[in-house]
Write an enzyme that holds these catalytic residues in place. Structure first.
Site, PDB file in Angstrom:
ATOM      1  N   CYS A   1     -14.943 -32.333 -26.325  1.00 44.45           N
ATOM      2  CA  CYS A   1     -16.034 -31.514 -26.375  1.00 44.45           C
ATOM      3  C   CYS A   1     -16.251 -32.122 -24.793  1.00 44.45           C
ATOM      4  CB  CYS A   1     -16.789 -32.619 -27.580  1.00 44.45           C
ATOM      5  SG  CYS A   1     -18.254 -32.893 -27.096  1.00 44.45           S
TER       6      CYS A   1
ATOM      7  N   CYS B   1     -19.766 -33.868 -24.062  1.00 43.72           N
ATOM      8  CA  CYS B   1     -19.845 -35.155 -24.305  1.00 43.72           C
ATOM      9  C   CYS B   1     -18.971 -35.941 -23.250  1.00 43.72           C
ATOM     10  CB  CYS B   1     -18.604 -35.680 -25.843  1.00 43.72           C
ATOM     11  SG  CYS B   1     -19.479 -35.096 -27.386  1.00 43.72           S
ATOM     12  N   ASP B   2     -18.296 -35.595 -22.797  1.00 43.42           N
ATOM     13  CA  ASP B   2     -16.916 -35.815 -21.389  1.00 43.42           C
ATOM     14  C   ASP B   2     -16.513 -35.532 -19.988  1.00 43.42           C
ATOM     15  OD1 ASP B   2     -16.152 -37.589 -23.844  1.00 43.42           O
ATOM     16  OD2 ASP B   2     -15.108 -36.718 -24.698  1.00 43.42           O
TER      17      ASP B   2
END
Ligand code: NAP
Length: 339
Positions: free
Chosen positions: A142, A145-146
Protein backbone atom coordinates in the site's frame (compact mmCIF):
# COMPACT_ATOMS: atom_id res chain seq x y z
CA UNK A 1 -15.82 -14.61 21.72
CA UNK A 2 -16.89 -16.21 18.47
CA UNK A 3 -20.45 -17.47 18.49
CA UNK A 4 -21.46 -19.19 15.31
CA UNK A 5 -25.02 -19.76 16.55
CA UNK A 6 -27.08 -17.71 14.12
CA UNK A 7 -28.99 -14.77 15.50
CA UNK A 8 -32.77 -15.26 15.48
CA UNK A 9 -33.11 -11.87 13.76
CA UNK A 10 -33.52 -12.36 10.02
CA UNK A 11 -32.34 -9.61 7.70
CA UNK A 12 -33.39 -9.29 4.10
CA UNK A 13 -29.86 -9.01 2.72
CA UNK A 14 -26.35 -9.45 4.03
CA UNK A 15 -23.69 -7.89 1.83
CA UNK A 16 -20.22 -9.28 2.39
CA UNK A 17 -17.68 -6.57 1.61
CA UNK A 18 -17.85 -2.78 1.58
CA UNK A 19 -15.88 -1.92 -1.52
CA UNK A 20 -17.55 -0.04 -4.39
CA UNK A 21 -19.61 -3.11 -5.37
CA UNK A 22 -20.83 -3.88 -1.85
CA UNK A 23 -21.54 -0.24 -1.01
CA UNK A 24 -23.47 0.27 -4.25
CA UNK A 25 -25.47 -2.87 -3.53
CA UNK A 26 -26.08 -1.39 -0.07
CA UNK A 27 -27.38 1.86 -1.55
CA UNK A 28 -29.76 0.03 -3.85
CA UNK A 29 -30.95 -2.49 -1.25
CA UNK A 30 -31.59 0.11 1.41
CA UNK A 31 -33.38 2.40 -1.05
CA UNK A 32 -35.46 -0.68 -1.90
CA UNK A 33 -36.37 -0.74 1.80
CA UNK A 34 -34.66 -4.07 2.39
CA UNK A 35 -33.19 -4.61 5.84
CA UNK A 36 -29.55 -4.64 4.86
CA UNK A 37 -26.29 -5.21 6.70
CA UNK A 38 -22.93 -4.63 5.02
CA UNK A 39 -20.00 -6.52 6.53
CA UNK A 40 -16.50 -5.12 6.20
CA UNK A 41 -13.14 -5.66 7.78
CA UNK A 42 -10.70 -2.78 8.18
CA UNK A 43 -12.40 0.19 6.57
CA UNK A 44 -15.08 0.73 3.96
CA UNK A 45 -13.91 1.12 0.40
CA UNK A 46 -11.81 -2.00 -0.07
CA UNK A 47 -8.83 -1.57 -2.37
CA UNK A 48 -10.10 1.75 -3.62
CA UNK A 49 -9.82 3.35 -0.19
CA UNK A 50 -6.08 2.72 -0.49
CA UNK A 51 -5.83 4.51 -3.82
CA UNK A 52 -4.41 8.02 -3.75
CA UNK A 53 -6.28 9.41 -6.72
CA UNK A 54 -9.07 7.94 -8.84
CA UNK A 55 -9.08 9.61 -12.24
CA UNK A 56 -11.42 7.41 -14.24
CA UNK A 57 -14.57 7.58 -12.16
CA UNK A 58 -17.13 9.60 -14.13
CA UNK A 59 -18.17 12.92 -12.66
CA UNK A 60 -14.84 13.83 -11.09
CA UNK A 61 -12.75 15.31 -13.93
CA UNK A 62 -10.08 16.48 -11.51
CA UNK A 63 -9.98 13.05 -9.90
CA UNK A 64 -11.02 12.17 -6.38
CA UNK A 65 -9.10 10.48 -3.61
CA UNK A 66 -10.05 6.82 -3.28
CA UNK A 67 -10.62 7.32 0.42
CA UNK A 68 -13.00 10.25 -0.12
CA UNK A 69 -14.90 8.40 -2.83
CA UNK A 70 -15.44 5.38 -0.61
CA UNK A 71 -16.45 7.54 2.35
CA UNK A 72 -19.09 9.18 0.15
CA UNK A 73 -20.38 5.80 -1.00
CA UNK A 74 -20.46 4.55 2.58
CA UNK A 75 -22.34 7.65 3.80
CA UNK A 76 -24.84 7.24 0.98
CA UNK A 77 -25.54 3.60 1.89
CA UNK A 78 -25.87 4.40 5.59
CA UNK A 79 -28.07 7.44 4.85
CA UNK A 80 -30.63 5.20 3.17
CA UNK A 81 -30.64 2.76 6.06
CA UNK A 82 -27.96 0.13 5.44
CA UNK A 83 -26.16 -0.97 8.57
CA UNK A 84 -22.38 -1.21 8.34
CA UNK A 85 -20.91 -3.87 10.61
CA UNK A 86 -17.20 -4.13 11.26
CA UNK A 87 -15.83 -7.63 11.42
CA UNK A 88 -12.38 -9.16 11.17
CA UNK A 89 -13.30 -12.12 9.01
CA UNK A 90 -16.15 -14.01 7.44
CA UNK A 91 -15.57 -17.70 7.90
CA UNK A 92 -18.60 -19.44 6.43
CA UNK A 93 -21.81 -19.14 4.48
CA UNK A 94 -24.42 -21.75 5.39
CA UNK A 95 -27.76 -22.55 3.83
CA UNK A 96 -30.26 -23.19 6.64
CA UNK A 97 -33.18 -25.64 6.42
CA UNK A 98 -35.68 -22.75 6.54
CA UNK A 99 -34.27 -21.28 3.30
CA UNK A 100 -32.31 -18.50 5.03
CA UNK A 101 -28.55 -18.11 4.99
CA UNK A 102 -26.18 -17.76 7.92
CA UNK A 103 -23.06 -15.70 7.42
CA UNK A 104 -20.58 -16.66 10.12
CA UNK A 105 -18.04 -14.03 11.17
CA UNK A 106 -15.48 -13.72 13.94
CA UNK A 107 -18.05 -11.58 15.73
CA UNK A 108 -20.93 -14.04 15.54
CA UNK A 109 -23.35 -15.23 12.88
CA UNK A 110 -26.03 -13.24 11.09
CA UNK A 111 -29.03 -14.54 9.20
CA UNK A 112 -30.64 -13.22 6.05
CA UNK A 113 -32.94 -14.36 3.28
CA UNK A 114 -30.49 -13.27 0.61
CA UNK A 115 -26.73 -12.69 0.41
CA UNK A 116 -24.62 -10.53 -1.89
CA UNK A 117 -20.98 -11.59 -2.05
CA UNK A 118 -18.61 -8.68 -2.70
CA UNK A 119 -15.53 -9.76 -0.74
CA UNK A 120 -13.02 -8.07 -3.06
CA UNK A 121 -9.37 -8.91 -3.60
CA UNK A 122 -6.04 -8.42 -1.94
CA UNK A 123 -2.48 -8.04 -3.19
CA UNK A 124 -0.77 -11.26 -4.19
CA UNK A 125 2.39 -12.20 -2.36
CA UNK A 126 5.49 -13.21 -4.26
CA UNK A 127 6.67 -15.71 -1.66
CA UNK A 128 10.32 -14.73 -2.09
CA UNK A 129 12.68 -14.90 0.89
CA UNK A 130 12.47 -11.76 2.99
CA UNK A 131 8.96 -10.77 1.89
CA UNK A 132 7.13 -12.08 4.96
CA UNK A 133 9.97 -11.23 7.33
CA UNK A 134 10.06 -7.55 6.35
CA UNK A 135 6.31 -6.81 6.32
CA UNK A 136 5.97 -3.51 8.15
CA UNK A 137 9.75 -3.02 7.98
CA UNK A 138 10.00 -2.06 4.33
CA UNK A 139 7.71 -4.48 2.49
CA UNK A 140 4.28 -3.11 1.67
CA UNK A 141 1.26 -3.54 -0.57
CA UNK A 142 0.00 0.00 0.00
CA UNK A 143 1.86 3.04 -1.31
CA UNK A 144 -0.93 5.34 -0.16
CA UNK A 145 -0.58 4.10 3.42
CA UNK A 146 3.20 3.87 3.61
CA UNK A 147 4.57 6.15 0.87
CA UNK A 148 5.27 9.11 3.13
CA UNK A 149 7.70 6.97 5.15
CA UNK A 150 10.04 6.95 2.14
CA UNK A 151 10.66 10.66 1.77
CA UNK A 152 14.12 11.13 0.25
CA UNK A 153 14.69 7.39 0.02
CA UNK A 154 14.83 4.72 -2.68
CA UNK A 155 12.10 2.15 -3.26
CA UNK A 156 11.28 -0.64 -5.69
CA UNK A 157 7.85 -1.39 -7.09
CA UNK A 158 7.35 -4.87 -8.51
CA UNK A 159 4.86 -5.42 -11.35
CA UNK A 160 3.89 -3.82 -14.63
CA UNK A 161 0.12 -3.39 -14.31
CA UNK A 162 -1.96 -0.33 -13.48
CA UNK A 163 -1.39 -0.74 -9.75
CA UNK A 164 2.40 -0.93 -10.02
CA UNK A 165 2.71 2.01 -12.38
CA UNK A 166 0.16 4.27 -10.68
CA UNK A 167 1.46 3.52 -7.20
CA UNK A 168 5.04 3.85 -8.42
CA UNK A 169 4.21 7.31 -9.75
CA UNK A 170 2.60 8.19 -6.43
CA UNK A 171 5.77 7.10 -4.62
CA UNK A 172 7.85 9.55 -6.66
CA UNK A 173 6.19 12.30 -4.62
CA UNK A 174 8.23 11.12 -1.66
CA UNK A 175 11.08 8.89 -2.79
CA UNK A 176 14.12 10.21 -4.63
CA UNK A 177 14.13 7.15 -6.84
CA UNK A 178 11.62 4.45 -7.73
CA UNK A 179 12.77 1.29 -9.49
CA UNK A 180 9.99 -0.41 -11.36
CA UNK A 181 10.85 -4.10 -11.66
CA UNK A 182 8.86 -5.86 -14.34
CA UNK A 183 9.18 -9.39 -15.68
CA UNK A 184 8.74 -8.29 -19.31
CA UNK A 185 9.96 -5.32 -21.35
CA UNK A 186 6.50 -3.89 -21.91
CA UNK A 187 4.10 -2.54 -19.33
CA UNK A 188 0.61 -3.93 -18.94
CA UNK A 189 -0.64 -0.64 -17.48
CA UNK A 190 -2.97 1.69 -19.41
CA UNK A 191 -1.27 3.99 -21.95
CA UNK A 192 -1.84 7.19 -19.94
CA UNK A 193 -0.12 5.69 -16.90
CA UNK A 194 2.74 4.40 -19.05
CA UNK A 195 3.30 7.81 -20.63
CA UNK A 196 3.46 9.45 -17.23
CA UNK A 197 5.84 6.84 -15.89
CA UNK A 198 8.21 7.13 -18.85
CA UNK A 199 8.21 10.91 -18.48
CA UNK A 200 9.02 10.82 -14.77
CA UNK A 201 12.76 11.27 -14.15
CA UNK A 202 12.56 9.56 -10.76
CA UNK A 203 11.41 6.27 -12.29
CA UNK A 204 13.99 3.74 -13.41
CA UNK A 205 12.74 0.65 -15.22
CA UNK A 206 14.32 -2.71 -14.53
CA UNK A 207 13.02 -4.77 -17.44
CA UNK A 208 12.78 -8.54 -17.85
CA UNK A 209 13.43 -9.00 -14.18
CA UNK A 210 11.80 -10.76 -11.28
CA UNK A 211 12.44 -10.32 -7.57
CA UNK A 212 14.39 -13.13 -5.93
CA UNK A 213 15.16 -11.98 -2.39
CA UNK A 214 14.70 -9.07 0.00
CA UNK A 215 17.61 -8.38 2.32
CA UNK A 216 18.30 -6.17 5.27
CA UNK A 217 19.11 -6.08 8.93
CA UNK A 218 16.30 -4.44 10.93
CA UNK A 219 14.78 -2.81 7.84
CA UNK A 220 14.86 -3.54 4.11
CA UNK A 221 18.19 -2.61 2.56
CA UNK A 222 18.19 -4.37 -0.80
CA UNK A 223 16.13 -6.19 -3.38
CA UNK A 224 17.86 -8.83 -5.42
CA UNK A 225 16.42 -9.31 -8.89
CA UNK A 226 17.15 -11.76 -11.70
CA UNK A 227 17.05 -10.91 -15.37
CA UNK A 228 14.92 -13.69 -16.83
CA UNK A 229 16.66 -13.47 -20.22
CA UNK A 230 20.32 -13.34 -19.15
CA UNK A 231 19.89 -14.84 -15.64
CA UNK A 232 22.13 -12.08 -14.38
CA UNK A 233 21.51 -11.11 -10.77
CA UNK A 234 21.39 -7.47 -9.72
CA UNK A 235 21.11 -5.96 -6.26
CA UNK A 236 18.97 -2.84 -6.01
CA UNK A 237 19.81 -0.76 -2.93
CA UNK A 238 16.32 0.08 -1.68
CA UNK A 239 14.64 1.01 1.58
CA UNK A 240 11.24 -0.25 0.57
CA UNK A 241 9.64 -2.85 -1.71
CA UNK A 242 6.05 -2.45 -2.89
CA UNK A 243 4.50 -5.57 -4.40
CA UNK A 244 1.92 -5.10 -7.13
CA UNK A 245 2.01 -8.45 -8.89
CA UNK A 246 -1.72 -9.02 -9.20
CA UNK A 247 -4.61 -9.60 -6.91
CA UNK A 248 -6.24 -12.63 -5.35
CA UNK A 249 -9.93 -12.86 -4.48
CA UNK A 250 -10.89 -13.13 -0.80
CA UNK A 251 -12.87 -16.28 -1.40
CA UNK A 252 -11.11 -19.21 0.32
CA UNK A 253 -14.04 -19.38 2.76
CA UNK A 254 -16.42 -19.93 -0.19
CA UNK A 255 -14.68 -23.03 -1.54
CA UNK A 256 -17.19 -25.87 -2.04
CA UNK A 257 -20.07 -23.46 -1.25
CA UNK A 258 -20.37 -21.53 -4.50
CA UNK A 259 -18.59 -22.17 -7.79
CA UNK A 260 -15.12 -20.64 -8.04
CA UNK A 261 -12.89 -20.57 -11.10
CA UNK A 262 -9.35 -21.93 -11.02
CA UNK A 263 -8.05 -18.64 -9.57
CA UNK A 264 -10.75 -18.47 -6.91
CA UNK A 265 -13.02 -15.86 -8.52
CA UNK A 266 -16.75 -16.43 -7.97
CA UNK A 267 -18.60 -17.82 -10.97
CA UNK A 268 -22.15 -16.62 -11.66
CA UNK A 269 -24.54 -16.42 -14.55
CA UNK A 270 -25.10 -13.16 -16.41
CA UNK A 271 -27.50 -11.97 -13.71
CA UNK A 272 -24.86 -12.46 -11.02
CA UNK A 273 -26.60 -15.51 -9.58
CA UNK A 274 -24.38 -18.08 -7.91
CA UNK A 275 -25.50 -21.68 -7.75
CA UNK A 276 -27.23 -20.96 -4.42
CA UNK A 277 -30.71 -19.43 -4.81
CA UNK A 278 -30.74 -15.89 -3.44
CA UNK A 279 -26.93 -15.61 -3.30
CA UNK A 280 -25.38 -13.17 -5.77
CA UNK A 281 -21.81 -12.05 -6.41
CA UNK A 282 -20.32 -8.80 -7.67
CA UNK A 283 -17.16 -6.72 -7.80
CA UNK A 284 -13.51 -7.64 -8.14
CA UNK A 285 -13.93 -11.11 -6.57
CA UNK A 286 -16.48 -11.99 -9.26
CA UNK A 287 -15.11 -13.79 -12.31
CA UNK A 288 -15.73 -10.83 -14.61
CA UNK A 289 -13.56 -9.44 -17.40
CA UNK A 290 -12.94 -5.94 -16.02
CA UNK A 291 -11.55 -4.91 -12.64
CA UNK A 292 -12.65 -1.28 -12.50
CA UNK A 293 -14.73 0.77 -10.08
CA UNK A 294 -17.24 1.45 -12.84
CA UNK A 295 -17.71 -2.29 -13.34
CA UNK A 296 -17.97 -2.97 -9.62
CA UNK A 297 -20.63 -0.32 -9.26
CA UNK A 298 -22.70 -1.63 -12.15
CA UNK A 299 -22.50 -5.13 -10.74
CA UNK A 300 -23.37 -3.93 -7.23
CA UNK A 301 -26.53 -2.32 -8.58
CA UNK A 302 -27.48 -5.42 -10.56
CA UNK A 303 -26.85 -7.75 -7.61
CA UNK A 304 -29.08 -5.60 -5.40
CA UNK A 305 -31.91 -5.53 -7.93
CA UNK A 306 -31.60 -9.30 -8.33
CA UNK A 307 -31.78 -9.75 -4.55
CA UNK A 308 -34.85 -7.52 -4.42
CA UNK A 309 -36.56 -9.52 -7.16
CA UNK A 310 -35.63 -12.77 -5.48
CA UNK A 311 -37.19 -11.61 -2.20
CA UNK A 312 -40.27 -10.25 -3.98
CA UNK A 313 -40.71 -13.66 -5.62
CA UNK A 314 -40.40 -15.38 -2.22
CA UNK A 315 -42.97 -13.05 -0.70
CA UNK A 316 -45.44 -13.17 -3.59
CA UNK A 317 -44.82 -16.32 -5.56
CA UNK A 318 -46.36 -16.23 -9.01
CA UNK A 319 -47.70 -19.66 -10.01
CA UNK A 320 -45.65 -21.12 -12.84
CA UNK A 321 -42.87 -18.52 -12.52
CA UNK A 322 -40.52 -20.62 -10.39
CA UNK A 323 -37.39 -19.89 -12.39
CA UNK A 324 -37.63 -16.12 -12.54
CA UNK A 325 -35.36 -14.02 -10.34
CA UNK A 326 -35.56 -16.67 -7.62
CA UNK A 327 -33.49 -19.09 -9.65
CA UNK A 328 -29.83 -19.76 -9.16
CA UNK A 329 -27.10 -20.03 -11.76
CA UNK A 330 -27.39 -23.79 -11.51
CA UNK A 331 -31.14 -24.10 -11.22
CA UNK A 332 -32.27 -20.90 -12.81
CA UNK A 333 -32.46 -19.41 -16.22
CA UNK A 334 -29.66 -18.61 -18.56
CA UNK A 335 -27.86 -15.29 -18.63
CA UNK A 336 -30.40 -14.10 -21.14
CA UNK A 337 -33.42 -15.00 -19.06
CA UNK A 338 -35.56 -12.10 -17.90
CA UNK A 339 -35.05 -11.55 -14.21
P1 NAP B 1 -2.45 -6.96 -12.90
O1 NAP B 1 -3.10 -6.09 -13.90
O2 NAP B 1 -2.81 -8.39 -12.82
O3 NAP B 1 -0.89 -6.79 -13.08
C1 NAP B 1 0.00 -7.56 -12.34
C2 NAP B 1 1.41 -7.31 -12.84
O4 NAP B 1 2.32 -8.09 -12.08
C3 NAP B 1 1.59 -7.67 -14.31
O5 NAP B 1 2.38 -6.72 -14.94
C4 NAP B 1 2.28 -9.03 -14.24
O6 NAP B 1 3.18 -9.23 -15.30
C5 NAP B 1 3.06 -8.93 -12.96
N1 NAP B 1 3.21 -10.22 -12.28
C6 NAP B 1 2.24 -11.15 -12.07
N2 NAP B 1 2.73 -12.19 -11.38
C7 NAP B 1 4.05 -11.92 -11.18
C8 NAP B 1 5.10 -12.62 -10.54
N3 NAP B 1 4.88 -13.79 -9.96
N4 NAP B 1 6.32 -12.06 -10.51
C9 NAP B 1 6.52 -10.85 -11.08
N5 NAP B 1 5.57 -10.13 -11.71
C10 NAP B 1 4.34 -10.67 -11.75
O7 NAP B 1 -2.70 -6.39 -11.39
P2 NAP B 1 -2.97 -4.90 -10.89
O8 NAP B 1 -2.05 -3.95 -11.53
O9 NAP B 1 -3.02 -4.99 -9.42
O10 NAP B 1 -4.44 -4.58 -11.44
C11 NAP B 1 -5.54 -5.45 -11.13
C12 NAP B 1 -6.76 -4.98 -11.90
O11 NAP B 1 -7.19 -3.73 -11.38
C13 NAP B 1 -6.47 -4.77 -13.38
O12 NAP B 1 -7.58 -5.16 -14.12
C14 NAP B 1 -6.26 -3.27 -13.50
O13 NAP B 1 -6.56 -2.76 -14.76
C15 NAP B 1 -7.19 -2.76 -12.42
N6 NAP B 1 -6.71 -1.46 -11.91
C16 NAP B 1 -7.17 -0.36 -12.53
C17 NAP B 1 -6.73 0.89 -12.14
C18 NAP B 1 -7.27 2.09 -12.86
O14 NAP B 1 -8.13 1.95 -13.71
N7 NAP B 1 -6.81 3.29 -12.56
C19 NAP B 1 -5.80 1.00 -11.10
C20 NAP B 1 -5.33 -0.16 -10.50
C21 NAP B 1 -5.79 -1.40 -10.92
P3 NAP B 1 2.64 -9.45 -16.81
O15 NAP B 1 2.24 -8.09 -17.29
O16 NAP B 1 3.82 -10.02 -17.50
O17 NAP B 1 1.49 -10.41 -16.70
Amino acid sequence: MTDSTPSTDILDVIIVGAGPAGLTAGIYCSRGRLRTAILERNMAGGQIALTELVENYPGFPEGISGFDLSEKMKDQAVQFGAELREIEAVTALRAEPDGCYSVVTDRGALRARSVILAPGVEGRRSGIPGEAEFIGRGVSWCATCDGALYRGRTVAVVGGGDSAVEEGLFLTKFADKVYLVHRRDELRAAPIARERAFANPKMEFVWDSVPRRIDGDQMVEALEVENVKTHEMRTLPVNGVFMYIGQLPNTTWLKDIVDLDEQGFIVTDGYLRTKLPGVFACGDAHANPLKQIAMAIGEGALAAIQAQRYLDALDSPVPGAASAAGGSAAAGGSAAAPA
